[in-house]
Design an enzyme around this catalytic site. Structure first.
Site, mmCIF file in Angstrom:
data_model
loop_
_atom_site.group_PDB
_atom_site.id
_atom_site.type_symbol
_atom_site.label_atom_id
_atom_site.label_comp_id
_atom_site.label_asym_id
_atom_site.label_seq_id
_atom_site.Cartn_x
_atom_site.Cartn_y
_atom_site.Cartn_z
ATOM 1 N N THR A 10 62.161 -72.510 51.601
ATOM 2 C CA THR A 10 61.339 -73.704 51.483
ATOM 3 C C THR A 10 61.579 -74.546 52.718
ATOM 4 O OG1 THR A 10 63.073 -74.859 50.244
ATOM 5 C CG2 THR A 10 61.387 -73.704 48.959
ATOM 6 N N THR A 53 10.479 -73.994 58.765
ATOM 7 C CA THR A 53 9.052 -73.643 58.834
ATOM 8 C C THR A 53 8.812 -72.427 59.723
ATOM 9 O OG1 THR A 53 8.343 -75.911 58.399
ATOM 10 C CG2 THR A 53 6.767 -74.469 59.508
ATOM 11 N N SER A 65 5.356 -73.566 49.800
ATOM 12 C CA SER A 65 5.672 -74.376 50.966
ATOM 13 C C SER A 65 6.966 -73.838 51.543
ATOM 14 C CB SER A 65 5.844 -75.849 50.572
ATOM 15 O OG SER A 65 6.495 -76.579 51.591
ATOM 16 N N SER A 85 51.055 -56.556 75.473
ATOM 17 C CA SER A 85 51.223 -57.325 76.704
ATOM 18 C C SER A 85 50.878 -56.466 77.908
ATOM 19 C CB SER A 85 52.667 -57.824 76.822
ATOM 20 O OG SER A 85 52.868 -58.464 78.066
#
Length: 465
Positions: free
Chosen positions: A189, A103, A142, A320
């Site tokens: 894998t 709203t 609305s 670093s």
């Protein structure tokens, strides 16, 4: 308040509003109630443009139906077009995270449009007896149908930018796939040596994943073409003309350049956030797969001496404050973090959609805020990954060749020629002795040198035969 003010009234009472503000008393109260994110809805221009476009379409429709006179229509339409062109955005000051189901956002838009329209008609700001934020700008509307419709229009704009960024990233991966098409390497894998493949095949996979996800994104964004505009409060269309819903959709579609669909059941559509959940789920899918890709890039580039060191990511900055010469994979790392954020946003959207009650979901503000952040950050992440990382990747060809040459995994290619048992024995001996598979196969007389060379040709190792 410094400077001149004007007195405005709402159901709670009277308040002084800065005279130079296009917003009014409802916006003022919202800024006092919701100081949550330290951001405003002006940070999302897509939303402001969507709201102004809806208000313009509504004014046109209401005028055609005799609800709004021509002079008010013209002033409201002119004000909306200015906002759509990028003007007055600094007057949209409410926090995107708010109570009230949106709203405050809708009232902020109504007040800005009304006061700018008054100025265009030669009246002072706050002369609401001429043009009223709710009676005229919000006629036939609305928050409960305007706000979710605006969210969908704004989300679509974000999706299109994300899709374009994904396509540029896909092309970058595809270019690298072509560049690396002739480079043999070991596939893995479970982080263990598997069978050979090409580096081009590996990068082609990343391009294909993006292509698939862009298709899923297109499917999800198509769902948000369905809107509940015309539903007004709960979907019954109270306080709107019977022909308004169809007409305002037609006018709005013409303004935005693509066809919207009025939901077949406006009561259902006013309380349902399923399309946002679906879109968020696709964004999570994209984030998860992008993050997995970045995990791979970090692994493949790990080193340079003590890691896989198969590819080189472009050096972007010192890595670093204590270790001289260290360079970190900062671009994949930032994309990983974006993915974590998007996954968190998806949980927020899921919980907010689930928390709706009866005829309305009050939590659409946090749904859109989360969606907007996901869309924006994913698009930026794709862009920085493409420009600052993928385009500059190089392959360590000799390192990749050495790994294949010394890998036990190539023994899999020999199964059809020497049998699984012999292949297993060769693999075990190679593992124990540290010797190469080729050397052991020749020593055992399992294949002659010419046949072995034929079997282990790159094209034999990386495709069905």
């Amino acid at each position: 308040m410094p400077g001149p003010t004007r007195l405005e009234h709402d159901l709670i009472g009277d308040r002084e509003v800065p005279d130079d503000a296009l917003w009014g008393i409802h916006t003022l109260r919202a800024t006092e109630n919701f100081c949550i994110s330290r951001r405003t809805i002006a940070d999302t221009p897509d939303l402001l443009v969507a709201l102004a476009t809806i208000k313009e379409a509504a004014a046109e429709a209401n005028s055609e139906l005799g609800v709004l006179d021509a002079s008010r229509r013209d002033a409201i339409v002119a004000a909306c077009r200015e906002i759509r062109a990028g003007h007055w955005h600094d007057h949209f000051i409410v926090d995107p995270i708010q109570g009230g189901a949106g709203t405050s956002t809708n009232m902020n838009a109504n007040e800005v449009i009304a006061n700018r329209a008054l100025e265009l008609m030669g009246h002072p700001r706050g002369a609401y007896h001429v043009i009223h934020p709710t009676d005229h700008v919000n006629a036939g509307q609305s928050t409960n149908d305007v706000y979710p419709t605006a969210l969908k229009l704004a989300a679509r704009a974000g999706v299109l930018r994300l899709s374009e960024a994904m396509e540029r990233l896909r092309l970058a991966f595809a270019d690298k796939s072509a560049e690396f098409a002739d480079i043999l390497k070991m596939g893995r894998t479970q982080l263990q040596d598997a069978v050979p493949m090409t580096l081009g095949q590996e990068f082609g996979t990343y391009a294909m994943m993006l292509s698939e996800d862009r298709m899923r994104l297109a499917e999800a964004v198509d769902l948000i073409r369905e809107v509940n505009l015309g539903a007004t409060a709960i979907g019954t269309g109270i306080n709107s003309h019977p022909a308004y819903a169809a007409l305002v959709r037609e006018r709005l579609s013409g303004l935005i350049g693509y066809d919207l669909i009025t939901a077949p059941d406006l009561v259902e559509a006013t309380q349902d956030c399923g399309a946002f959940v679906q879109l968020s789920g696709v964004l999570k899918r994209i984030a998860v797969k992008l993050s997995k890709t970045c995990n791979d890039l970090r692994l493949l580039s790990s080193g340079p001496r003590a890691g896989l060191n198969e590819i080189n990511l472009p050096a972007r900055q010192a890595g670093s404050s204590i270790m001289p010469g260290k360079v970190n994979p900062v671009i994949p790392e930032v994309v990983n973090q974006i993915a974590f954020e998007v996954i968190g946003h998806d949980i927020t959207i899921t919980m907010a959609a689930e928390a709706g009650q009866l005829q309305l979901n009050a939590f659409e503000p946090i749904i859109f805020h989360s969606l907007q952040q996901s869309l924006s950050h994913l698009a930026a992440g794709c862009t920085t990954l493409e420009v600052n990382c993928i385009r500059g990747i190089t392959a360590n060809r000799q390192r990749l060749a050495d790994i294949v040459e010394n890998s036990i995994g190539i023994v899999t290619a020999l199964n059809p020629y020497i049998g699984y048992r012999n292949a297993t024995e060769v693999a075990m001996e190679a593992y124990r002795s540290g010797r190469g598979v080729k050397e052991i196969v020749l020593e055992r007389g399992l294949l002659d040198r010419e046949k072995l060379a034929e079997v282990l040709r790159p094209e034999m190792l990386t495709s069905p035969h």
